[in-house]
Design an enzyme around this catalytic site. Sequence first.
Site, PDB file in Angstrom:
ATOM      1  N   CYS A  32       0.752  -1.299  -0.029  1.00 22.23           N
ATOM      2  CA  CYS A  32      -0.047   0.193   0.084  1.00 22.23           C
ATOM      3  C   CYS A  32       0.805   1.062   0.004  1.00 22.23           C
ATOM      4  O   CYS A  32       1.493   1.377   1.069  1.00 22.23           O
ATOM      5  CB  CYS A  32      -0.822   0.161   1.275  1.00 22.23           C
ATOM      6  SG  CYS A  32      -1.764   1.610   1.700  1.00 22.23           S
ATOM      7  N   CYS A  35       0.108   3.735   2.678  1.00 24.92           N
ATOM      8  CA  CYS A  35       0.416   3.307   3.815  1.00 24.92           C
ATOM      9  C   CYS A  35       2.050   3.583   3.998  1.00 24.92           C
ATOM     10  O   CYS A  35       2.313   3.830   5.293  1.00 24.92           O
ATOM     11  CB  CYS A  35       0.237   1.746   3.998  1.00 24.92           C
ATOM     12  SG  CYS A  35      -1.399   1.308   3.941  1.00 24.92           S
TER      13      CYS A  35
END
Length: 108
Positions: A32, A35
């Site tokens: 991600c 993230c």
Amino acid sequence: MSNAAAVTTGNFEQEVLKSDVPVLVDFWATWCGPCLAIAPYVDAVAEEFAGKAKVLKVDVDAERELGMQYGIMSIPTLLIFKNGQVAQQIVGPRSKEDIASALSKHLN
């Protein structure tokens, strides 16, 4: 090394739900991009709040049960727990200041 320790299904109850200080849990995944972008902010908040709050990380790929239990539909999702309950949810990337401000509102 991250300042935010990993938490698993096995130690989530002890580390998060039974914590006597507020806990920020970062639900994330290695693939991600957003993230990974906020990871340095989460680490900085962990350092800033050391002794006042816990900052932990849950890899949603490795700990699918926790992601499902807390209804994680999008990552990054940050949950702030206080007294064993979700007190606040933050979905999507945020600045270090936003994350720190949110956590500071839940200090005892």
